[in-house]
Design a protein around this motif. Structure first.
Motif, PDB file in Angstrom:
ATOM      1  N   ALA A 173     -19.690   3.154  33.399  1.00 47.12           N
ATOM      2  CA  ALA A 173     -18.298   3.491  32.856  1.00 47.12           C
ATOM      3  C   ALA A 173     -18.158   2.280  31.642  1.00 47.12           C
ATOM      4  O   ALA A 173     -18.507   1.243  31.938  1.00 47.12           O
ATOM      5  N   VAL A 174     -17.032   2.865  30.878  1.00 51.32           N
ATOM      6  CA  VAL A 174     -16.645   2.061  29.630  1.00 51.32           C
ATOM      7  C   VAL A 174     -15.342   2.410  29.675  1.00 51.32           C
ATOM      8  O   VAL A 174     -14.645   3.322  30.068  1.00 51.32           O
ATOM      9  N   ARG A 175     -14.406   1.247  29.407  1.00 50.01           N
ATOM     10  CA  ARG A 175     -13.009   1.502  28.958  1.00 50.01           C
ATOM     11  C   ARG A 175     -12.841   2.353  27.839  1.00 50.01           C
ATOM     12  O   ARG A 175     -13.618   2.137  26.891  1.00 50.01           O
ATOM     13  N   ARG A 176     -11.786   3.205  27.757  1.00 51.42           N
ATOM     14  CA  ARG A 176     -11.431   3.912  26.637  1.00 51.42           C
ATOM     15  C   ARG A 176     -11.442   3.217  25.386  1.00 51.42           C
ATOM     16  O   ARG A 176     -11.895   3.797  24.364  1.00 51.42           O
ATOM     17  N   GLU A 177     -10.916   2.155  25.668  1.00 53.67           N
ATOM     18  CA  GLU A 177     -10.807   1.210  24.138  1.00 53.67           C
ATOM     19  C   GLU A 177     -12.013   0.770  23.625  1.00 53.67           C
ATOM     20  O   GLU A 177     -12.241   0.241  22.502  1.00 53.67           O
ATOM     21  N   GLN A 178     -13.023   0.842  24.585  1.00 50.99           N
ATOM     22  CA  GLN A 178     -14.495   0.285  23.952  1.00 50.99           C
ATOM     23  C   GLN A 178     -15.196   1.231  23.201  1.00 50.99           C
ATOM     24  O   GLN A 178     -16.134   1.095  22.639  1.00 50.99           O
ATOM     25  N   LEU A 179     -14.828   2.523  23.329  1.00 52.07           N
ATOM     26  CA  LEU A 179     -15.246   3.623  22.606  1.00 52.07           C
ATOM     27  C   LEU A 179     -15.012   3.577  21.258  1.00 52.07           C
ATOM     28  O   LEU A 179     -13.848   3.269  20.816  1.00 52.07           O
ATOM     29  N   HIS A 225     -12.950  15.787  16.352  1.00 54.05           N
ATOM     30  CA  HIS A 225     -13.557  15.765  17.518  1.00 54.05           C
ATOM     31  C   HIS A 225     -12.956  15.048  18.465  1.00 54.05           C
ATOM     32  O   HIS A 225     -12.024  14.109  18.156  1.00 54.05           O
ATOM     33  N   TYR A 226     -13.336  15.100  19.940  1.00 56.98           N
ATOM     34  CA  TYR A 226     -12.323  14.740  21.102  1.00 56.98           C
ATOM     35  C   TYR A 226     -13.452  14.069  22.025  1.00 56.98           C
ATOM     36  O   TYR A 226     -14.432  14.714  22.458  1.00 56.98           O
ATOM     37  N   TYR A 227     -12.993  13.211  22.899  1.00 50.47           N
ATOM     38  CA  TYR A 227     -13.409  12.860  23.871  1.00 50.47           C
ATOM     39  C   TYR A 227     -12.897  13.898  25.062  1.00 50.47           C
ATOM     40  O   TYR A 227     -11.764  14.201  24.990  1.00 50.47           O
ATOM     41  N   TRP A 228     -13.692  14.444  25.818  1.00 50.88           N
ATOM     42  CA  TRP A 228     -13.160  15.212  26.961  1.00 50.88           C
ATOM     43  C   TRP A 228     -12.048  14.681  27.607  1.00 50.88           C
ATOM     44  O   TRP A 228     -10.957  15.105  27.982  1.00 50.88           O
ATOM     45  N   SER A 229     -12.141  13.197  28.117  1.00 46.17           N
ATOM     46  CA  SER A 229     -11.001  12.752  28.681  1.00 46.17           C
ATOM     47  C   SER A 229      -9.619  12.892  28.040  1.00 46.17           C
ATOM     48  O   SER A 229      -8.648  12.733  28.671  1.00 46.17           O
ATOM     49  N   ASP A 230      -9.782  12.808  26.785  1.00 46.67           N
ATOM     50  CA  ASP A 230      -8.511  13.021  25.989  1.00 46.67           C
ATOM     51  C   ASP A 230      -7.876  14.375  25.995  1.00 46.67           C
ATOM     52  O   ASP A 230      -6.699  14.711  25.751  1.00 46.67           O
ATOM     53  N   LEU A 231      -8.670  15.377  26.360  1.00 49.59           N
ATOM     54  CA  LEU A 231      -8.383  16.903  26.334  1.00 49.59           C
ATOM     55  C   LEU A 231      -7.703  17.160  27.564  1.00 49.59           C
ATOM     56  O   LEU A 231      -6.826  17.983  27.833  1.00 49.59           O
ATOM     57  N   VAL A 232      -8.156  16.313  28.865  1.00 49.01           N
ATOM     58  CA  VAL A 232      -7.851  16.932  30.069  1.00 49.01           C
ATOM     59  C   VAL A 232      -6.361  16.454  30.296  1.00 49.01           C
ATOM     60  O   VAL A 232      -5.801  15.532  30.051  1.00 49.01           O
TER      61      VAL A 232
END
Length: 106
Positions: free
Chosen positions: A23-29, A36-43
């Motif tokens: 796992a990585v923290r969101r702020e590291q991405l 384009h979106y990270y899936w975690s941003d859409l949930v």
């Protein structure tokens, strides 16, 4: 994504981690490119039709061979292809909304 882990310096060490979750923290991405979106941003986003009808919230996404699919949970579950410009017309992360061109009866 490619990651480098401290202490994992060769293929044999990396092979021992196959099947494990990292796992990585969101702020590291890196910030995703426009559209384009990270899936975690859409949930958790609310899904509404072009006519403003609420269909529910994004519960999760599925990866398929053709495209990703939004799993929307409202009064029932709907599977909506995540195809920007076709079914997905607008994603507004700040407002927490995904606007879709989708027949609510489907």
């Amino acid at each position: 994504m490619i990651v480098a882990l401290p202490g994992i310096d060769d293929c044999d060490q990396a092979r021992r981690l196959v099947g494990r979750e990292i796992a990585v923290r969101r702020e590291q991405l890196p910030e995703p490119a426009r559209g384009h979106y990270y899936w975690s941003d859409l949930v958790g986003l609310e899904v509404v039709t072009l006519g403003g009808q609420r269909l529910g919230r994004v519960e999760r996404l599925l990866e398929t061979g053709a495209n990703d699919v939004l799993v929307v949970r409202g009064e029932r579950e709907r599977l909506i292809p995540f195809v920007p410009g076709a079914q997905v017309r607008r994603v507004d992360l700040e407002a927490g909304v995904v606007e879709v061109d989708w027949d609510p009866e489907f």
